[in-house]
Design an enzyme around this catalytic site. Structure first.
Site, PDB file in Angstrom:
ATOM      1  N   SER A 119       0.832  -1.195   0.000  1.00 33.06           N
ATOM      2  CA  SER A 119       0.000   0.000   0.000  1.00 33.06           C
ATOM      3  C   SER A 119       0.866   1.243   0.000  1.00 33.06           C
ATOM      4  O   SER A 119       2.037   1.192   0.378  1.00 33.06           O
ATOM      5  CB  SER A 119      -0.905   0.018   1.235  1.00 33.06           C
ATOM      6  N   ASP A 120       0.287   2.354  -0.419  1.00 35.86           N
ATOM      7  CA  ASP A 120       0.912   3.634  -0.128  1.00 35.86           C
ATOM      8  C   ASP A 120       0.805   3.841   1.384  1.00 35.86           C
ATOM      9  O   ASP A 120       0.099   3.119   2.089  1.00 35.86           O
ATOM     10  CB  ASP A 120       0.221   4.752  -0.904  1.00 35.86           C
ATOM     11  N   TRP A 121       1.496   4.862   1.879  1.00 39.17           N
ATOM     12  CA  TRP A 121       1.572   5.085   3.328  1.00 39.17           C
ATOM     13  C   TRP A 121       0.164   5.281   3.913  1.00 39.17           C
ATOM     14  O   TRP A 121      -0.544   6.214   3.558  1.00 39.17           O
ATOM     15  CB  TRP A 121       2.449   6.303   3.611  1.00 39.17           C
TER      16      TRP A 121
END
Length: 809
Positions: free
Chosen positions: A272-274
């Site tokens: 995932s992105d952050w």
């Protein structure tokens, strides 16, 4: 793709030979995209993870498997992600650093390469490979195993804050550049992350917006670079914050399992992105790994990493109670360990890490900056500088002395070193030259007087190391209506300044000074400040401003300097950044006013742009030349001087169209297209992005896609087209350097529309290109290979120099 919309197959049939004929759209829409034929894609790149990886994961406890599916904070607090490994099984730690234009480490320098948009502007796959090799070696030498890049989202929104981090509005340019960079990085032993999958084409409201995109647009515009990256063997993908057709990108079974894995054969892992993981069950929908932990501030070394939100204890509970099958966790761990094995990290004696090659990296950084720079305008051969024009120069602009190396946000790499363009210009001008300097545009100004802040604000030291909290709650009194640059300099941590409705973020990833130009009315304005100090350093904070009167005085000094010189060289910049899009396409601050005033005083005015995307140029007709250096990396000053004086011939081409006005681009004037309404946006332009939109609407851009001037001139013969044994086309043209300088030209092949196809088509689209180097007077026959397409050739999307028509079937 993820919605109910399906594109009808187009009936294939023989068409009458004519220019602009396309007879293979049906095949394209059925899934055979331009990206599938991207050069450099490895046939064996997507090798299934091996039985050894499966055997190792089979020996792990549930806790050990879960330790692979969420990143933790690095014990050294230098990078963005850390996996502890399983020492008892011989599985080492794994570290990941931010990218994509260098290795971003907290408190440490690295090679700051030119912005990826500059790399793409070279139109040179070999250069992208060299760029990747520098990143790969740097990353390995700096004890990293993975870089979060490249970014390859389409440049859809001209205002996009991260446009500088990606490549192009055109899927073929993005595909080829991404593949070459990935091959370079991974060839040096560093894993890559293709991001942000998918349709992450704006920063405003990126956490909540849902992008509604029809399947044809996804397949033709947004997906090709990602598909090419999968086929090139990218170790991982990063899914995006935004939703896609009603589902979160990081919990989207159709996107991650069907398209990415089933259709494209991807065998790496998806992170995932952050903090973009939507829930624990996302691991059953194609997401393998959660990135990001909730941070109240800096977490000191020695303290445990904060827990993962979804893929830690919550996932373990879900497995134990049967909500999530353990097989899903096992599969994700196998994908990660499989890539570690592929990159030799599981060997009993792993390959030694190299030493950094700073000299070699500097040379590559300079070469990319030189070849990616785009000469937009050059009236009366104002460039290259020669004679008196190169000996009497007024240099103007803050980035001439404080070089604009890179953009802001997670891609903000602190360079090993970076010379000032003023110094390289002085050195190149040589003895006897007169080179003066005026800032023209103050970025900090003076500290805000104590009498204008109530209560008093103590400039300087704010917080002890590791501390966080509110720093100020009061008012700022403005003496008169006008535009004020409000400056915030934060060192040792980060600060958020709220002035009325305006938010200013400051700290390392936002550059040395954050200083937007704000329209303020006379009187008092609410001012609050909060922040946190890094665990190893105290937070120091300074507040400054540039009043309207001070700004006018600074411009007046620059104008006087320009009036006395033979040539005025004005450096202008913008501040592309993660997290927010530009509010408009104008240069920030008073730079437009500055350039116009200087050009009025000196008709031989040259503008050097340090920008990350397209900008408006209301002063263009007053200037003699405009050279776009983008964010040129740590060797940008040397490259700038070499180009200004003609030691290097500019050869870059625009990979994005520059609109002529704020309301003249594909998403202008329609908030449902951008930035969205009620968290919903619709790609109403469909496939007509960038130059496709300008062609469709018959709108002339300020500068077209593919545009770029040279100090020499080129001619092209009429193209000849030959069928290949694979059903493709081989387009051959003879290119001659008809000028007096050696140079490089990019031959661009465009595909026209078919009269027999009812699905949306671009009037023309780029389907091939190649770059050729020619000595003065030299001619070469060059070939552009196109897969089963009929085309045109030219030097930009608006300068087509020949056409050919063939029967495809």
């Amino acid at each position: 793709m993820t919605g109910k919309t399906r594109i009808p197959r187009v009936r294939r049939g023989r068409t009458t030979p004519r220019a602009f004929t396309l007879a293979v759209v049906g095949t394209l829409l059925a899934g055979t995209t331009v990206a599938a034929a991207a050069p450099g894609a490895a046939d064996t790149a997507n090798v299934q993870y091996t039985s050894r990886a499966a055997e190792l994961v089979a020996q792990m406890t549930l806790d050990e498997k879960i330790s692979f599916v969420h990143w933790a904070l690095d014990p050294d607090r230098q990078n963005v992600g850390y996996l502890p490994g399983v020492p008892r099984l011989g599985i080492p730690e794994l570290r990941a650093a931010d990218g994509p234009n260098g290795i971003r480490l907290v408190g440490q320098t690295a090679t700051a390469l030119p912005a990826p948009v500059a790399l793409a502007s070279t139109f040179d796959d070999t250069m992208a490979d060299s760029y990747g090799k520098v990143m790969g070696r740097d990353g390995r030498a700096l004890n990293q195993d993975m870089v979060l890049g490249p970014m390859m989202n389409n440049i859809r929104v001209p205002h996009g804050g991260r446009n500088y981090e990606t490549f192009s509005e055109d899927p073929l340019v993005s595909s080829r550049t991404a593949v070459a960079q990935i091959k370079g990085i991974q060839g040096a032993g560093l894993m890559t992350t293709a991001k942000h999958f998918a349709a992450n084409n704006q920063e405003n409201n990126r956490f909540s917006v849902n992008a509604n995109v029809d399947e044809q647009t996804l397949r033709e515009i947004e997906f090709p670079a990602f598909e090419a990256s999968s086929k090139a063997g990218a170790a991982s993908f990063m899914c995006a914050y935004n939703g896609l057709n009603g589902k979160p990108s990081c919990g989207n079974d159709e996107l991650l399992n069907n398209v990415l894995r089933t259709q494209w054969g991807f065998q790496g892992w998806v992170m995932s992105d952050w903090l973009a993981t939507p829930g624990t069950d996302a691991i059953t929908k194609g997401l393998d790994q959660e990135m990001g932990v909730e941070l109240p501030g800096d977490v000191p070394k020695g303290e445990p990493s904060p827990p993962a939100k979804f893929f830690g204890e919550a996932l373990k509970t879900a497995v134990l109670n049967g909500t999530v099958p353990e097989a899903a966790v096992t599969r994700s761990a196998e994908r990660i360990v499989g890539q570690m094995e592929k990159f030799g990290l599981l060997l009993a004696t792993p390959a030694p890490r190299p030493e950094r090659d700073k000299a070699g990296a500097q040379a590559v950084s300079r070469k990319v900056a030189e070849n990616g720079a785009v000469l937009l305008r050059n009236e009366g051969q104002a460039l290259p500088l020669a004679g008196d024009a190169g000996k009497s120069i007024a240099v103007i602009g803050p980035t001439a002395v404080d070089p604009k190396v890179t953009g802001l946000g997670s891609a903000h790499v602190v360079p090993d070193s970076a010379a000032a363009p003023l110094d390289t210009i002085k050195a190149r001008a040589g003895a006897g030259a007169t080179v003066t300097y005026e800032t023209g545009e103050e970025t900090f100004g003076t500290q805000i007087p104590a009498g204008n802040l109530s209560p008093a604000f103590n400039q300087g030291h704010q917080l002890e190391p590791g501390k966080a909290g509110a720093l100020y709650d009061g008012t700022l009194t403005v003496p008169a209506d006008g535009e004020y640059r409000i400056a915030v300099r934060a060192t040792g941590g980060y600060a958020t300044v709220q002035l009325g409705s305006h938010t200013i973020e400051a700290g390392q990833v936002y550059g040395k000074v954050s200083s937007p130009l704000l329209k303020l009315t006379k009187g008092t304005h609410k001012l609050t400040i909060s922040g946190f100090a890094m665990s190893a350093t105290p937070l120091s904070l300074e507040l400054g401003w540039v009043t309207p009167a001070a700004a006018d005085a600074t411009i007046a000094k620059a104008v006087e300097s320009a009036r006395k010189a033979r040539t005025a060289v004005v450096f202008a910049y913008d501040d592309g950044t993660e997290g927010v899009d530009r509010p408009n396409l104008s240069l920030p601050g008073t730079q437009d006013k500055l350039i116009s005033a200087v050009a009025d005083a000196n008709p031989n005015t040259i503008v050097v742009l340090n920008t990350g995307s397209s900008v408006l140029m209301p002063w263009l007709s007053k200037t003699r030349a405009v050279l776009d250096m983008w964010y040129p990396g740590q060797a940008g000053a040397e490259a700038t001087a070499a180009l200004l004086y003609g030691d290097v011939n500019p050869s870059g081409k625009l990979t994005q169209s520059f609109p002529a006005a704020e309301n003249q681009h594909a998403v202008a004037g329609d908030p449902t297209s951008y930035p969205g309404v009620d968290n919903q946006q619709t790609y109403r332009e469909g496939i007509h992005v960038g130059y496709r939109w300008f062609d469709k609407e018959n709108v002339k851009p300020l500068f077209p896609f593919g545009h770029g001037l040279s100090y020499t001139s080129f001619t092209q013969s009429a193209p000849t087209v030959v069928r290949t044994s694979t059903g493709g086309l081989k387009v051959t043209v003879t290119v001659r350097n008809s000028g007096k300088r050696a140079g490089q030209e990019v031959v661009q092949a465009y595909l026209g529309a078919s009269p027999n196809v009812t699905a949306p088509q671009a009037k023309k689209k780029l389907v091939g290109y190649t770059k050729v180097s020619l000595a003065a007077g030299e001619a070469k026959t060059v070939t552009v290979n196109v897969d089963r397409r009929q085309l045109q050739t030219g030097s930009s999307s608006a300068d087509l120099r020949g056409s050919a028509t063939v029967n495809v079937w």
